[in-house]
Design a protein around this motif. Structure first.
Motif, PDB file in Angstrom:
ATOM      1  N   THR A 107      21.016  -6.764 -11.657  1.00  7.31           N
ATOM      2  CA  THR A 107      22.060  -7.198 -10.720  1.00  7.31           C
ATOM      3  C   THR A 107      21.813  -6.712  -9.295  1.00  7.31           C
ATOM      4  O   THR A 107      22.213  -7.379  -8.341  1.00  7.31           O
ATOM      5  CB  THR A 107      23.452  -6.705 -11.177  1.00  7.31           C
ATOM      6  N   ARG A 108      21.119  -5.567  -9.141  1.00  9.95           N
ATOM      7  CA  ARG A 108      20.884  -5.013  -7.809  1.00  9.95           C
ATOM      8  C   ARG A 108      19.591  -5.510  -7.186  1.00  9.95           C
ATOM      9  O   ARG A 108      19.358  -5.302  -5.994  1.00  9.95           O
ATOM     10  CB  ARG A 108      20.878  -3.480  -7.869  1.00  9.95           C
ATOM     11  N   GLY A 109      18.739  -6.169  -7.974  1.00  6.00           N
ATOM     12  CA  GLY A 109      17.433  -6.583  -7.471  1.00  6.00           C
ATOM     13  C   GLY A 109      16.505  -5.383  -7.342  1.00  6.00           C
ATOM     14  O   GLY A 109      16.733  -4.336  -7.939  1.00  6.00           O
ATOM     15  N   VAL A 110      15.450  -5.533  -6.548  1.00  3.14           N
ATOM     16  CA  VAL A 110      14.531  -4.415  -6.335  1.00  3.14           C
ATOM     17  C   VAL A 110      15.235  -3.360  -5.485  1.00  3.14           C
ATOM     18  O   VAL A 110      15.623  -3.619  -4.344  1.00  3.14           O
ATOM     19  CB  VAL A 110      13.225  -4.871  -5.646  1.00  3.14           C
ATOM     20  N   ILE A 111      15.406  -2.180  -6.049  1.00  3.61           N
ATOM     21  CA  ILE A 111      16.152  -1.111  -5.377  1.00  3.61           C
ATOM     22  C   ILE A 111      15.215  -0.379  -4.422  1.00  3.61           C
ATOM     23  O   ILE A 111      14.191   0.172  -4.840  1.00  3.61           O
ATOM     24  CB  ILE A 111      16.741  -0.129  -6.399  1.00  3.61           C
ATOM     25  N   ARG A 112      15.579  -0.356  -3.166  1.00  2.00           N
ATOM     26  CA  ARG A 112      14.750   0.318  -2.155  1.00  2.00           C
ATOM     27  C   ARG A 112      15.646   1.019  -1.143  1.00  2.00           C
ATOM     28  O   ARG A 112      16.474   0.389  -0.482  1.00  2.00           O
ATOM     29  CB  ARG A 112      13.860  -0.690  -1.434  1.00  2.00           C
ATOM     30  N   GLY A 113      15.487   2.328  -1.048  1.00  2.00           N
ATOM     31  CA  GLY A 113      16.287   3.083  -0.101  1.00  2.00           C
ATOM     32  C   GLY A 113      17.724   3.282  -0.539  1.00  2.00           C
ATOM     33  O   GLY A 113      18.548   3.791   0.222  1.00  2.00           O
ATOM     34  N   ARG A 114      18.023   2.906  -1.769  1.00  2.00           N
ATOM     35  CA  ARG A 114      19.331   3.136  -2.370  1.00  2.00           C
ATOM     36  C   ARG A 114      19.103   3.864  -3.680  1.00  2.00           C
ATOM     37  O   ARG A 114      18.182   3.527  -4.431  1.00  2.00           O
ATOM     38  CB  ARG A 114      20.070   1.809  -2.617  1.00  2.00           C
ATOM     39  N   VAL A 115      19.927   4.833  -3.973  1.00  2.00           N
ATOM     40  CA  VAL A 115      19.688   5.695  -5.129  1.00  2.00           C
ATOM     41  C   VAL A 115      19.712   4.884  -6.423  1.00  2.00           C
ATOM     42  O   VAL A 115      20.508   3.949  -6.585  1.00  2.00           O
ATOM     43  CB  VAL A 115      20.707   6.852  -5.151  1.00  2.00           C
ATOM     44  N   GLU A 155       0.827  -1.199   0.000  1.00  3.96           N
ATOM     45  CA  GLU A 155       0.000   0.000   0.000  1.00  3.96           C
ATOM     46  C   GLU A 155       0.870   1.261   0.000  1.00  3.96           C
ATOM     47  O   GLU A 155       1.907   1.320   0.673  1.00  3.96           O
ATOM     48  CB  GLU A 155      -0.908   0.001   1.230  1.00  3.96           C
ATOM     49  N   LEU A 156       0.453   2.252  -0.768  1.00  2.00           N
ATOM     50  CA  LEU A 156       1.124   3.552  -0.749  1.00  2.00           C
ATOM     51  C   LEU A 156       0.629   4.329   0.462  1.00  2.00           C
ATOM     52  O   LEU A 156      -0.574   4.498   0.665  1.00  2.00           O
ATOM     53  CB  LEU A 156       0.812   4.317  -2.038  1.00  2.00           C
ATOM     54  N   ARG A 157       1.559   4.780   1.288  1.00  4.27           N
ATOM     55  CA  ARG A 157       1.200   5.424   2.547  1.00  4.27           C
ATOM     56  C   ARG A 157       1.674   6.878   2.571  1.00  4.27           C
ATOM     57  O   ARG A 157       2.677   7.228   1.945  1.00  4.27           O
ATOM     58  CB  ARG A 157       1.834   4.677   3.727  1.00  4.27           C
ATOM     59  N   GLU A 158       0.967   7.687   3.297  1.00  4.18           N
ATOM     60  CA  GLU A 158       1.362   9.085   3.469  1.00  4.18           C
ATOM     61  C   GLU A 158       2.739   9.158   4.127  1.00  4.18           C
ATOM     62  O   GLU A 158       3.052   8.391   5.037  1.00  4.18           O
ATOM     63  CB  GLU A 158       0.326   9.810   4.330  1.00  4.18           C
ATOM     64  N   GLY A 159       3.583  10.060   3.643  1.00  2.00           N
ATOM     65  CA  GLY A 159       4.898  10.253   4.236  1.00  2.00           C
ATOM     66  C   GLY A 159       5.984   9.362   3.674  1.00  2.00           C
ATOM     67  O   GLY A 159       7.132   9.410   4.156  1.00  2.00           O
ATOM     68  N   MET A 160       5.663   8.560   2.667  1.00  2.00           N
ATOM     69  CA  MET A 160       6.703   7.701   2.080  1.00  2.00           C
ATOM     70  C   MET A 160       7.716   8.542   1.308  1.00  2.00           C
ATOM     71  O   MET A 160       7.383   9.591   0.745  1.00  2.00           O
ATOM     72  CB  MET A 160       6.084   6.636   1.172  1.00  2.00           C
ATOM     73  N   LEU A 161       8.965   8.076   1.306  1.00  2.42           N
ATOM     74  CA  LEU A 161      10.064   8.790   0.648  1.00  2.42           C
ATOM     75  C   LEU A 161      10.264   8.269  -0.769  1.00  2.42           C
ATOM     76  O   LEU A 161      10.258   7.063  -1.001  1.00  2.42           O
ATOM     77  CB  LEU A 161      11.363   8.617   1.433  1.00  2.42           C
ATOM     78  N   TYR A 162      10.435   9.196  -1.688  1.00  2.00           N
ATOM     79  CA  TYR A 162      10.711   8.864  -3.081  1.00  2.00           C
ATOM     80  C   TYR A 162      12.157   9.221  -3.418  1.00  2.00           C
ATOM     81  O   TYR A 162      12.686  10.226  -2.925  1.00  2.00           O
ATOM     82  CB  TYR A 162       9.794   9.650  -4.017  1.00  2.00           C
ATOM     83  N   ASP A 163      12.769   8.404  -4.263  1.00  6.96           N
ATOM     84  CA  ASP A 163      14.027   8.780  -4.903  1.00  6.96           C
ATOM     85  C   ASP A 163      13.648   9.833  -5.952  1.00  6.96           C
ATOM     86  O   ASP A 163      13.110   9.503  -7.006  1.00  6.96           O
ATOM     87  CB  ASP A 163      14.648   7.545  -5.549  1.00  6.96           C
ATOM     88  N   VAL A 164      13.913  11.102  -5.667  1.00  2.67           N
ATOM     89  CA  VAL A 164      13.433  12.174  -6.548  1.00  2.67           C
ATOM     90  C   VAL A 164      14.346  12.394  -7.747  1.00  2.67           C
ATOM     91  O   VAL A 164      14.058  13.239  -8.605  1.00  2.67           O
ATOM     92  CB  VAL A 164      13.227  13.499  -5.780  1.00  2.67           C
TER      93      VAL A 164
END
Length: 343
Positions: A200-208, A47-56
């Motif tokens: 090679t990196r898989g699902v990128i989360r919290g890494r640029v 679920e998409l939640r309020e306050g989530m951080l995006y790689d802008v």
């Protein structure tokens, strides 16, 4: 607000342009934020939640690097017509100026062999060794290179990294409390919206996502910032209210007004410092995009804005389709904005 624009965003979700999006309309004292769709599909739907951080992504160029250079200009530490070599002596050309970097008119030949396999020191040296072509100052060619070099100039002048300057000069004064270059806490990592399912990196989360920012980290002026919508609203409100405003100012109103002019001087390709420009009658509107599926449109003259954050590269990177439908969306918004169709 802006019903036709919202209808188009809903269509984009239905057509799987992105798994989800957070978007905001600002119209003077009115602000409306909506969440639509999911934060992730892999490894499982989330679920998409309020306050989530995006790689802008490249919004870093205008939120961070451009803003820092504008501050340094206000402090009398730089002139936009100064040659890059005045601050980076190893830079070979004496003709390329800071203005060229910020308006994407430097014509730097950006190919670097084995770029993604270099260390931060090697990549830095390679970038500083780049030279301009014959179209210096005469053609707009959007690249990351100019804003990365601009970040190096900031570091040379301040003795601090781009990231440290962001923390001190932008994040703290504007109370952009959740924005960061380094989501390291496990809770923060789970608040980050995932981007690409990389081979090679898989699902990128919290890494640029951007490979140059992976190497350069907090020294990268072109990408690297993670931010929630609420922090981008704070930043945008500061720029929109260049007259009287009770909030914290980090740029003078004269500086913001100066952004609303063509600094690139290339016919039919208007560019501000860092920002791109839309022509709206006799006025210009500021805008910028990010590779991961983000954009900001700011109209300080009318105190209006449209901010959209998505992770359109999750799971597939279908860039040509994204650009086409994104531009349709922006055109719908600009039409509604001009016609005053707010409700």
């Amino acid at each position: 607000m802006y019903p036709e624009t919202q209808k188009k965003i809903a269509e984009m979700l239905k057509d799987a342009v992105f798994p989800g999006a957070t978007y905001t309309f600002i119209d003077k004292d009115k602000t409306e934020t909506q969440l639509i769709g999911s934060a992730a599909i892999l490894p499982e739907r989330e679920e998409l939640r309020e306050g989530m951080l995006y790689d802008v992504a490249s919004l870093t160029k205008v939120i961070v690097t451009t803003t820092l250079l504008l501050q340094l200009h206000e402090e009398g530490k730089i002139n936009f017509e100064d040659p890059v070599r005045a601050y980076l002596p190893a830079f070979r050309s004496g003709s390329v100026t800071i203005r060229h970097l910020l308006t994407h008119t430097s014509d730097l030949k950006g190919y670097i062999k084995n770029r993604d396999g270099l260390s931060a020191e090697e990549l830095t040296a390679a970038l500083i060794s780049l030279e301009p072509g014959e179209n210096l100052g005469e053609k707009v060619v959007y690249t990351d290179t100019g804003l990365i070099l601009a970040g190096f100039i900031i570091e040379k002048l301040t003795g601090k990294s781009v990231e440290e300057n962001f923390e001190e000069r932008i994040k703290r004064p504007l109370a952009m409390t959740a924005s960061t270059y380094r989501p390291t806490d496990p809770t923060d990592l789970m608040r980050c919206v995932p981007t690409q399912n990389h081979p090679t990196r898989g699902v990128i989360r919290g890494r640029v996502h951007d490979p140059k920012a992976v190497i350069l980290g907090g020294h990268c002026g072109s990408a690297g910032l993670f931010a929630p919508m609420q922090d981008l609203i704070r930043f945008s409100q500061m720029l929109l209210h260049f007259g009287e405003w009770e909030g914290q100012r980090i740029l003078r109103k004269e500086t913001v007004q100066a952004l609303l002019q063509d600094w690139g001087s290339v016919p039919d390709q208007p560019r501000s410092l860092g920002w791109n420009l839309f022509q709206d009658g006799e006025d210009f509107v500021l805008w910028h995009t990010g590779y991961t599926g983000t954009f900001m449109i700011l109209d300080p003259n009318r105190q209006k804005a449209f901010l959209l954050l998505s992770n359109r590269v999750h799971l597939e990177d279908r860039r040509p389709e994204w650009i086409a439908v994104r531009d349709e969306l922006i055109a719908i918004y600009l039409k509604e904005s001009r016609e005053g169709k707010i409700e």
